[in-house]
Enzyme design. Structure first.
Site, PDB file in Angstrom:
ATOM      1  N   LYS A   1      52.325  90.786   6.078  1.00  0.00           N
ATOM      2  CA  LYS A   1      52.939  89.453   6.032  1.00  0.00           C
ATOM      3  C   LYS A   1      52.147  88.447   6.868  1.00  0.00           C
ATOM      4  CE  LYS A   1      55.997  89.044   9.927  1.00  0.00           C
ATOM      5  NZ  LYS A   1      56.898  88.063  10.427  1.00  0.00           N
TER       6      LYS A   1
ATOM      7  N   LYS B   1      54.329  96.398  15.919  1.00  0.00           N
ATOM      8  CA  LYS B   1      53.810  95.669  17.085  1.00  0.00           C
ATOM      9  C   LYS B   1      53.494  96.613  18.238  1.00  0.00           C
ATOM     10  CE  LYS B   1      55.522  91.045  16.098  1.00  0.00           C
ATOM     11  NZ  LYS B   1      56.456  89.974  16.384  1.00  0.00           N
TER      12      LYS B   1
ATOM     13  N   LYS C   1      52.308  84.685  12.950  1.00  0.00           N
ATOM     14  CA  LYS C   1      51.745  83.799  13.977  1.00  0.00           C
ATOM     15  C   LYS C   1      50.830  84.584  14.893  1.00  0.00           C
ATOM     16  CE  LYS C   1      56.031  81.402  14.734  1.00  0.00           C
ATOM     17  NZ  LYS C   1      56.840  82.596  15.003  1.00  0.00           N
TER      18      LYS C   1
HETATM   19  N1  AQP Z   1      55.362  85.791   6.332  1.00  0.00           N
HETATM   20  C1  AQP Z   1      56.607  85.335   6.276  1.00  0.00           C
HETATM   21  N2  AQP Z   1      57.175  85.031   5.084  1.00  0.00           N
HETATM   22  C2  AQP Z   1      58.435  84.530   5.014  1.00  0.00           C
HETATM   23  N3  AQP Z   1      59.200  84.311   6.119  1.00  0.00           N
HETATM   24  C3  AQP Z   1      58.665  84.603   7.318  1.00  0.00           C
HETATM   25  N4  AQP Z   1      59.140  84.495   8.568  1.00  0.00           N
HETATM   26  C4  AQP Z   1      58.204  84.914   9.444  1.00  0.00           C
HETATM   27  N5  AQP Z   1      57.106  85.308   8.797  1.00  0.00           N
HETATM   28  C5  AQP Z   1      57.360  85.128   7.466  1.00  0.00           C
HETATM   29  C6  AQP Z   1      60.465  83.970   8.881  1.00  0.00           C
HETATM   30  O1  AQP Z   1      60.301  82.882   9.777  1.00  0.00           O
HETATM   31  C7  AQP Z   1      61.424  82.831  10.638  1.00  0.00           C
HETATM   32  C8  AQP Z   1      60.949  82.676  12.048  1.00  0.00           C
HETATM   33  O2  AQP Z   1      60.168  83.810  12.386  1.00  0.00           O
HETATM   34  P1  AQP Z   1      59.920  84.177  13.894  1.00  0.00           P
HETATM   35  O3  AQP Z   1      59.318  83.038  14.577  1.00  0.00           O
HETATM   36  O4  AQP Z   1      61.165  84.673  14.482  1.00  0.00           O
HETATM   37  O5  AQP Z   1      58.889  85.310  13.941  1.00  0.00           O
HETATM   38  P2  AQP Z   1      58.534  86.560  13.116  1.00  0.00           P
HETATM   39  O6  AQP Z   1      59.513  86.890  12.051  1.00  0.00           O
HETATM   40  O7  AQP Z   1      58.230  87.676  14.057  1.00  0.00           O
HETATM   41  O8  AQP Z   1      57.264  86.040  12.398  1.00  0.00           O
HETATM   42  P3  AQP Z   1      55.887  85.501  12.836  1.00  0.00           P
HETATM   43  O9  AQP Z   1      55.804  84.081  12.447  1.00  0.00           O
HETATM   44  O10 AQP Z   1      54.915  86.386  12.243  1.00  0.00           O
HETATM   45  O11 AQP Z   1      55.794  85.542  14.397  1.00  0.00           O
HETATM   46  P4  AQP Z   1      55.143  86.628  15.336  1.00  0.00           P
HETATM   47  O12 AQP Z   1      53.765  86.872  14.827  1.00  0.00           O
HETATM   48  O13 AQP Z   1      55.157  85.999  16.695  1.00  0.00           O
HETATM   49  O14 AQP Z   1      55.978  87.855  15.251  1.00  0.00           O
HETATM   50  C9  AQP Z   1      62.229  84.109  10.405  1.00  0.00           C
HETATM   51  O15 AQP Z   1      63.352  83.807   9.620  1.00  0.00           O
HETATM   52  C10 AQP Z   1      61.286  84.991   9.646  1.00  0.00           C
HETATM   53  O16 AQP Z   1      61.970  85.842   8.747  1.00  0.00           O
END
Ligand code: AQP
Length: 330
Positions: A198, A117, A201
């Site tokens: 992966k 990031k 969001k």
């Molecule tokens: N691609 C993924 N596959 C499986 N699990 C995933 N998680 C996130 N992306 C995947 C799991 O979702 C939970 C919540 O995630 P988060 O909201 O804390 O954010 P993150 O892990 O940083 O993932 P995002 O959705 O991609 O958000 P952004 O883009 O804002 O960083 C966690 O348990 C995570 O493991």
């Protein structure tokens, strides 16, 4: 598929309100939260984490309520588990500071998610670096034994364990050492357009993520256009067929059969994609419908959260005070 949680254990997990929940969040984490919910389970919308990247205040406000509604729509029952908002329980930020003082810059700067990031922006926020310590505080405040998260959080969880052990060795046995629990399939759902990355969001391509609230036509289009390979042999093989294997894992997680068994049913990609689209649309439709009902009544959502905040603070407060006292704060 077997339920992999021990429901007598204390559980904590969270999700950032940084955008609409995608199927990675749902299959990697939230679906397991629903399956494992019990009176010892604490789930939170980690709004403080969402501040680590630029976000409009109005968007954060909306998305936080959207996120609570999505979790309820996915099946969390506030009569069974505790659902709360991280920033409403000030002990999270307070314990985070104490834990920063037992963490090192070196270990934080080695975190893969930080590097990915930080590389995408100039002048990243300090919070992006220290975010895993806040996550450690989230977990340790609840003496969580199990943390159901996607595979992308393994490294942060290891850091939590290290920081907790270091704290306990230096200041006394305050924290429970947690274990990560990951689903058997779809622990890391990949971007449909770039299967080496992966699903996310904040950094996905427009067709790369399927959101839980997507319209059926959008889901169908995204699956149809998902990147596969030039062969037409349906085989579960991450090494040579990452795009197809990602689709098979998603299929497996929604249906319950193994990816290999699903692969053996198909002789071409077209039929597999078409059946997967139907399955995903049918699985997500009740969540989207329930979401629309719940979201139309923000007062009811607020009442759920207030109740959860209160229950969470009752657990987190005493742990924070023990940690602060152990470090010498009077
Ligand atoms: N691609 C993924 N596959 C499986 N699990 C995933 N998680 C996130 N992306 C995947 C799991 O979702 C939970 C919540 O995630 P988060 O909201 O804390 O954010 P993150 O892990 O940083 O993932 P995002 O959705 O991609 O958000 P952004 O883009 O804002 O960083 C966690 O348990 C995570 O493991």
């Amino acid at each position: 598929m077997p339920v992999i949680y021990d429901v007598s254990m204390r559980i904590l997990s969270g999700i950032q309100p940084s955008g609409t929940m995608h199927i990675g969040n749902y299959l990697g984490a939230v679906k397991q939260w629903v399956d494992s919910q019990n009176p010892e389970a604490y789930y939170c919308v980690v709004d403080l984490h969402a501040l680590t990247l630029e976000i409009e205040p109005a968007a954060l406000r909306e998305q936080t309520t959207d996120c609570v509604a999505s979790l309820l729509a996915a099946g969390l029952d506030p009569e069974v588990c505790t659902l709360f908002i991280q920033s409403h329980v000030p002990f999270h930020a307070q314990l985070s500071w104490l834990l920063e003082c037992v963490s090192s810059y070196g270990e934080l700067s080695r975190m893969t998610q930080f590097k990915e990031k930080a590389d995408r922006q100039e002048g990243y926020r300090v919070g992006l670096l220290t975010y895993p310590v806040l996550m450690a505080a989230d977990i340790l405040l609840y003496s969580a034994q199990q943390v159901p998260v996607g595979d992308d959080q393994r490294q942060h969880l290891e850091l939590t364990r290290n920081v907790a052990e270091r704290f306990n060795n230096r200041y006394g046995e305050i924290f429970t050492i947690p274990e990560g629990v990951h689903p058997p399939a779809a622990a890391r759902v990949m971007d449909l357009q770039e299967p080496s990355r992966k699903m996310s969001k904040s950094i996905s391509s427009p067709l790369g993520s399927i959101y839980v609230l997507d319209e059926p036509a959008e889901i169908e289009k995204k699956i149809k256009k998902a990147v596969t390979d030039t062969e037409n042999e349906v085989r579960f093989d991450w090494e040579t067929k990452p795009g197809l294997s990602n689709l098979l894992e998603i299929f497996s997680s929604f249906e319950g059969s193994s990816p290999e068994v699903i692969a053996s049913r198909y002789t071409g990609y077209g039929a597999l994609k078409s059946d997967l689209a139907t399955l995903v649309i049918e699985s997500l439709a009740p969540i989207a419908e329930r979401y629309r009902e719940l979201r139309s009544d923000p007062t009811a959502i607020n009442a759920v959260v207030l109740h959860g905040d209160d229950k969470a603070a009752q657990v987190a407060g005493p742990v924070y005070r023990r940690a602060a006292a152990a470090m010498g704060l009077i």
